[in-house]
Design an enzyme around this catalytic site. Sequence first.
Site, PDB file in Angstrom:
ATOM      1  N   PRO A 191      -2.872   4.823   4.617  1.00  0.00           N
ATOM      2  CA  PRO A 191      -3.607   4.155   5.701  1.00  0.00           C
ATOM      3  C   PRO A 191      -3.216   2.684   5.808  1.00  0.00           C
ATOM      4  O   PRO A 191      -3.090   1.987   4.797  1.00  0.00           O
ATOM      5  CB  PRO A 191      -5.073   4.309   5.281  1.00  0.00           C
ATOM      6  CG  PRO A 191      -5.096   5.501   4.381  1.00  0.00           C
ATOM      7  CD  PRO A 191      -3.783   5.469   3.646  1.00  0.00           C
TER       8      PRO A 191
ATOM      9  N   GLY B 299      -3.685  -1.299   6.814  1.00  0.00           N
ATOM     10  CA  GLY B 299      -4.719  -2.315   6.913  1.00  0.00           C
ATOM     11  C   GLY B 299      -5.951  -2.055   6.077  1.00  0.00           C
ATOM     12  O   GLY B 299      -7.015  -2.601   6.357  1.00  0.00           O
TER      13      GLY B 299
ATOM     14  N   GLY C 138      -5.943  -2.376   2.597  1.00  0.00           N
ATOM     15  CA  GLY C 138      -5.822  -2.996   1.282  1.00  0.00           C
ATOM     16  C   GLY C 138      -5.168  -2.110   0.250  1.00  0.00           C
ATOM     17  O   GLY C 138      -5.317  -2.328  -0.957  1.00  0.00           O
TER      18      GLY C 138
ATOM     19  N   GLY D  21      -1.801  -1.548   0.093  1.00  0.00           N
ATOM     20  CA  GLY D  21      -0.392  -1.896  -0.105  1.00  0.00           C
ATOM     21  C   GLY D  21       0.561  -1.078   0.733  1.00  0.00           C
ATOM     22  O   GLY D  21       1.687  -0.802   0.315  1.00  0.00           O
TER      23      GLY D  21
ATOM     24  N   SER E 209       2.240  -1.797   3.533  1.00  0.00           N
ATOM     25  CA  SER E 209       3.468  -2.492   3.926  1.00  0.00           C
ATOM     26  C   SER E 209       4.405  -2.662   2.738  1.00  0.00           C
ATOM     27  O   SER E 209       5.618  -2.477   2.858  1.00  0.00           O
ATOM     28  CB  SER E 209       3.151  -3.845   4.556  1.00  0.00           C
ATOM     29  OG  SER E 209       2.470  -4.693   3.650  1.00  0.00           O
TER      30      SER E 209
ATOM     31  N   ALA F 295       4.682  -0.739   0.132  1.00  0.00           N
ATOM     32  CA  ALA F 295       5.292   0.555  -0.178  1.00  0.00           C
ATOM     33  C   ALA F 295       6.461   0.835   0.762  1.00  0.00           C
ATOM     34  O   ALA F 295       7.516   1.329   0.333  1.00  0.00           O
ATOM     35  CB  ALA F 295       4.246   1.660  -0.091  1.00  0.00           C
TER      36      ALA F 295
ATOM     37  N   ASP G 286       1.485  -6.052  -5.027  1.00  0.00           N
ATOM     38  CA  ASP G 286       1.739  -4.841  -4.254  1.00  0.00           C
ATOM     39  C   ASP G 286       3.158  -4.316  -4.455  1.00  0.00           C
ATOM     40  O   ASP G 286       3.368  -3.130  -4.734  1.00  0.00           O
ATOM     41  CB  ASP G 286       1.486  -5.109  -2.776  1.00  0.00           C
ATOM     42  CG  ASP G 286       0.012  -5.260  -2.462  1.00  0.00           C
ATOM     43  OD1 ASP G 286      -0.791  -5.420  -3.403  1.00  0.00           O
ATOM     44  OD2 ASP G 286      -0.348  -5.223  -1.268  1.00  0.00           O
TER      45      ASP G 286
END
Length: 328
Positions: A106, A108, A110, A112, A114, A116, A157
């Site tokens: 999912p 936005g 929290g 991580g 982006s 990933a 992240d």
Amino acid sequence: MVVASAPAKVILFGEHFVVEDKFAIAAAINLRAKVFADFNDSNFISISSDINSPNTIKIPINMIISGDIHGYSPSITPLLLILHEFSFKHHLLDRGVDISIKSEIPMGAGLGSSAAVFVAFSAAILKLYNVKFNLYDVIELASKGESLAHGKPSGIDATISAFGGILLYRRSQGFNRLNVKFNAPIILGITPEHRSTADMVNKVLKLKYKYPSIFNLIYDANDKIVEEAINALISSDINRLGELLNISHGLLSSLGISTLNLERLIYAARNAGAYGAKVTGAGGGGAIIAISNESTVSSILKAINDNGGKAIISYISDYGVNVDECSN
């Protein structure tokens, strides 16, 4: 064709406190982003994504090499910066490449998502061009994208996505992998609220500067919780770990980062049998995590869904970024 995948992450303990050089524990979970890459016979890099760029975008190679990557969407520009850095540091982009991005993480929330994508993207390009690389090379490239997308990220992240498992982090000391096994389910509850990580961090820091003596005690309490949590993880004491999640959430809530929707999901999960539940990430929306044994998972999932959240079951991923070659 090369396919690379990288996991999402949850912060078990310590979000916001890491900003002031306190400890945090992060864990990779088995929701993954995948990047497929293959050469083509053109002079273009072609990027398609199932996340938020439904159309295929083609960018001339020479523009990426020169760094002329502005004017594209915020989801694409960090990827182009990674390619520019790759061409500058590792191997000149001398062939066209088709890149396809698919993610089950999912956005936005929290988790991580982006990072990933950036980790899998970086690993795929390094492998496609047959560059010898290690995880730190992947993290370095991915962090270029993270910095453009999020300003000055802590690095948690990208690092946890590359390495997998469970990591202990402190800004002044870096990362240490915790060699522990945690097999219990981690249940996610996603709220529909959108928030800015930077705004939430600034909100907490503003309050801390107003009440420094009080906040110093709260921040010190976080490190004590992390210390206890490490012992609980080593001894596989899930009940104790759940209690510590609840205490940690109390601290985070005192910082002003929780919302009514987050609290509703947290209490729904606890009342349905979770050992503990807390916000994960920056707060102001996003996600909660809850831990339980297998026998109560279904009731917790239902409770979260019934209270306006999107429930997802996940488990710790002991491996991070993974790269394979496959036939078309």
